[in-house]
Design an enzyme around this catalytic site. Structure first.
Site, PDB file in Angstrom:
ATOM      1  N   GLU A  84       0.839  -1.208   0.000  1.00 13.98           N
ATOM      2  CA  GLU A  84       0.000   0.000   0.000  1.00 13.98           C
ATOM      3  C   GLU A  84       0.871   1.253   0.000  1.00 13.98           C
ATOM      4  O   GLU A  84       2.032   1.217   0.399  1.00 13.98           O
ATOM      5  CB  GLU A  84      -0.874   0.004   1.259  1.00 13.98           C
ATOM      6  CG  GLU A  84      -2.346  -0.210   1.009  1.00 13.98           C
ATOM      7  CD  GLU A  84      -3.036   0.917   0.246  1.00 13.98           C
ATOM      8  OE1 GLU A  84      -2.398   1.709  -0.469  1.00 13.98           O
ATOM      9  OE2 GLU A  84      -4.269   1.001   0.372  1.00 13.98           O
ATOM     10  N   ASP A  85       0.278   2.346  -0.404  1.00 21.68           N
ATOM     11  CA  ASP A  85       0.999   3.614  -0.359  1.00 21.68           C
ATOM     12  C   ASP A  85       1.002   4.195   1.055  1.00 21.68           C
ATOM     13  O   ASP A  85       2.022   4.638   1.563  1.00 21.68           O
ATOM     14  CB  ASP A  85       0.415   4.629  -1.358  1.00 21.68           C
ATOM     15  CG  ASP A  85      -1.102   4.807  -1.253  1.00 21.68           C
ATOM     16  OD1 ASP A  85      -1.755   4.114  -0.436  1.00 21.68           O
ATOM     17  OD2 ASP A  85      -1.649   5.638  -2.002  1.00 21.68           O
TER      18      ASP A  85
ATOM     19  N   ASP B  20      -3.955   5.230   6.687  1.00 20.30           N
ATOM     20  CA  ASP B  20      -4.455   6.438   7.339  1.00 20.30           C
ATOM     21  C   ASP B  20      -5.440   5.987   8.426  1.00 20.30           C
ATOM     22  O   ASP B  20      -5.021   5.566   9.489  1.00 20.30           O
ATOM     23  CB  ASP B  20      -5.077   7.300   6.235  1.00 20.30           C
ATOM     24  CG  ASP B  20      -5.603   8.641   6.686  1.00 20.30           C
ATOM     25  OD1 ASP B  20      -5.318   9.054   7.808  1.00 20.30           O
ATOM     26  OD2 ASP B  20      -6.308   9.290   5.900  1.00 20.30           O
TER      27      ASP B  20
ATOM     28  N   PHE C  51      -1.439  15.921   5.083  1.00 27.94           N
ATOM     29  CA  PHE C  51      -1.782  15.354   3.785  1.00 27.94           C
ATOM     30  C   PHE C  51      -0.554  15.428   2.882  1.00 27.94           C
ATOM     31  O   PHE C  51      -0.030  16.516   2.627  1.00 27.94           O
ATOM     32  CB  PHE C  51      -2.962  16.088   3.151  1.00 27.94           C
ATOM     33  CG  PHE C  51      -3.540  15.322   1.993  1.00 27.94           C
ATOM     34  CD1 PHE C  51      -4.426  14.276   2.213  1.00 27.94           C
ATOM     35  CD2 PHE C  51      -3.144  15.612   0.696  1.00 27.94           C
ATOM     36  CE1 PHE C  51      -4.933  13.544   1.143  1.00 27.94           C
ATOM     37  CE2 PHE C  51      -3.650  14.888  -0.376  1.00 27.94           C
ATOM     38  CZ  PHE C  51      -4.545  13.853  -0.144  1.00 27.94           C
TER      39      PHE C  51
ATOM     40  N   ARG D  43       1.173  12.298  -8.449  1.00 27.46           N
ATOM     41  CA  ARG D  43       1.671  10.922  -8.266  1.00 27.46           C
ATOM     42  C   ARG D  43       3.081  10.771  -8.816  1.00 27.46           C
ATOM     43  O   ARG D  43       3.842   9.922  -8.387  1.00 27.46           O
ATOM     44  CB  ARG D  43       0.756   9.921  -8.985  1.00 27.46           C
ATOM     45  CG  ARG D  43      -0.637   9.795  -8.391  1.00 27.46           C
ATOM     46  CD  ARG D  43      -1.325   8.565  -8.972  1.00 27.46           C
ATOM     47  NE  ARG D  43      -2.767   8.587  -8.811  1.00 27.46           N
ATOM     48  CZ  ARG D  43      -3.401   8.147  -7.722  1.00 27.46           C
ATOM     49  NH1 ARG D  43      -2.728   7.669  -6.703  1.00 27.46           N
ATOM     50  NH2 ARG D  43      -4.717   8.182  -7.671  1.00 27.46           N
TER      51      ARG D  43
HETATM   52  P1  IMP Z   1      -7.650   4.750   4.893  1.00 24.34           P
HETATM   53  O1  IMP Z   1      -8.807   3.819   4.642  1.00 24.34           O
HETATM   54  O2  IMP Z   1      -8.080   6.002   5.603  1.00 24.34           O
HETATM   55  O3  IMP Z   1      -6.472   4.103   5.601  1.00 24.34           O
HETATM   56  O4  IMP Z   1      -7.246   5.284   3.472  1.00 24.34           O
HETATM   57  C1  IMP Z   1      -6.098   4.940   2.849  1.00 24.34           C
HETATM   58  C2  IMP Z   1      -6.088   5.596   1.482  1.00 24.34           C
HETATM   59  O5  IMP Z   1      -6.386   6.994   1.570  1.00 24.34           O
HETATM   60  C3  IMP Z   1      -4.707   5.521   0.926  1.00 24.34           C
HETATM   61  O6  IMP Z   1      -4.504   4.325   0.215  1.00 24.34           O
HETATM   62  C4  IMP Z   1      -4.630   6.777   0.069  1.00 24.34           C
HETATM   63  O7  IMP Z   1      -5.136   6.491  -1.212  1.00 24.34           O
HETATM   64  C5  IMP Z   1      -5.539   7.770   0.759  1.00 24.34           C
HETATM   65  N1  IMP Z   1      -4.777   8.699   1.627  1.00 24.34           N
HETATM   66  C6  IMP Z   1      -4.762   8.756   2.960  1.00 24.34           C
HETATM   67  N2  IMP Z   1      -3.956   9.743   3.417  1.00 24.34           N
HETATM   68  C7  IMP Z   1      -3.428  10.328   2.319  1.00 24.34           C
HETATM   69  C8  IMP Z   1      -2.469  11.402   2.125  1.00 24.34           C
HETATM   70  O8  IMP Z   1      -1.921  12.031   3.042  1.00 24.34           O
HETATM   71  N3  IMP Z   1      -2.193  11.710   0.828  1.00 24.34           N
HETATM   72  C9  IMP Z   1      -2.753  11.068  -0.238  1.00 24.34           C
HETATM   73  N4  IMP Z   1      -3.620  10.040  -0.089  1.00 24.34           N
HETATM   74  C10 IMP Z   1      -3.966   9.677   1.164  1.00 24.34           C
HETATM   75 MG    MG Z   2      -4.433   3.754  -1.719  1.00 26.85          MG
END
Ligand code: IMP
Ligand code: MG
Length: 192
Positions: A111-112, A115, A165, A178
């Site tokens: 994963e990237d 969050d 962010f 990206r």
């Molecule tokens: P989660 O379900 O909140 O953990 O969401 C994860 C996804 O939200 C990641 O795979 C990203 O695509 C997006 N995301 C969360 N934080 C950021 C950020 O700081 N920058 C860009 N994308 C984010």
């Molecule tokens: Mg993602």
């Protein structure tokens, strides 16, 4: 191209003054080499498949796999996570499923960023029912502060970051950034 327009091109996306660099391309390269060495040691003798979560993980995936010195395969999934603006709802829809079964495989989800953790929690649930030998998680970034699922364990983390962010190195803001070779913070989102 004239000298003037070259200058303008040079001062565009990668040198955008509205971005501050959190991790440089060099920082990233060094850290990923460490992760790759660790993964190589941990999965020796296994049957490793890296599962990249599109689109954000594509850059990390490409770099990480080239630091893993083992026989391995890759696959991709695409899920929609953000249904409600920028707030994760935890509602995950599979837009593209894996191309191959993962039965008896050692799956490493790539994963990237984690969050709230809701997207990954759902995804790991889905993959967990498919008979893999092991499932672990590698996330380039870990932003622990907004985490809702505190139980979610990130097995391999590139960097733990503050609650900001971030963009670049695969991560986007409304589809943009990206392609940045570094991780940056957008100073003024209104000017982005
Ligand atoms: P989660 O379900 O909140 O953990 O969401 C994860 C996804 O939200 C990641 O795979 C990203 O695509 C997006 N995301 C969360 N934080 C950021 C950020 O700081 N920058 C860009 N994308 C984010
Ligand atoms: Mg993602």
């Amino acid at each position: 191209m004239t000298a003037e327009s070259m200058k303008q091109t040079a001062a565009t996306e990668f040198t955008n003054p509205n971005l501050s660099v959190l991790y440089s391309a060099d920082d990233i390269r060094t850290r990923i080499a460490e992760l790759g060495a660790q993964i190589t040691a941990d999965y020796r003798g296994g049957d490793l498949v890296l599962v990249g979560v599109l689109k954000g993980s594509c850059v990390f995936m490409a770099d990480l796999m080239r630091t893993i010195d083992l026989p391995m395969t890759i696959d991709f999934m695409s899920v929609s996570s953000y249904k409600d603006g920028t707030v994760s709802t935890g509602d995950v829809e599979i837009l593209k499923d894996l191309s191959n079964p993962i039965r008896d495989k050692d799956v490493l989800v790539v994963e990237d960023i984690v969050d709230t953790g809701l997207t990954l929690t759902r995804l790991l649930d889905i993959l967990g029912s498919r008979g893999a030998r092991s499932i672990r998680l590698a996330s380039f970034l870990d932003k622990p502060e907004p985490r809702i699922n505190k139980e979610l364990n990130v097995d391999y983390t590139g960097f733990v970051i503050p609650n900001e962010f971030v963009v670049g190195y695969g991560l986007d803001a409304a589809g943009r950034y990206r392609n940045l070779p570094f991780i940056g913070i957008v100073k003024n989102p209104a000017e982005a």
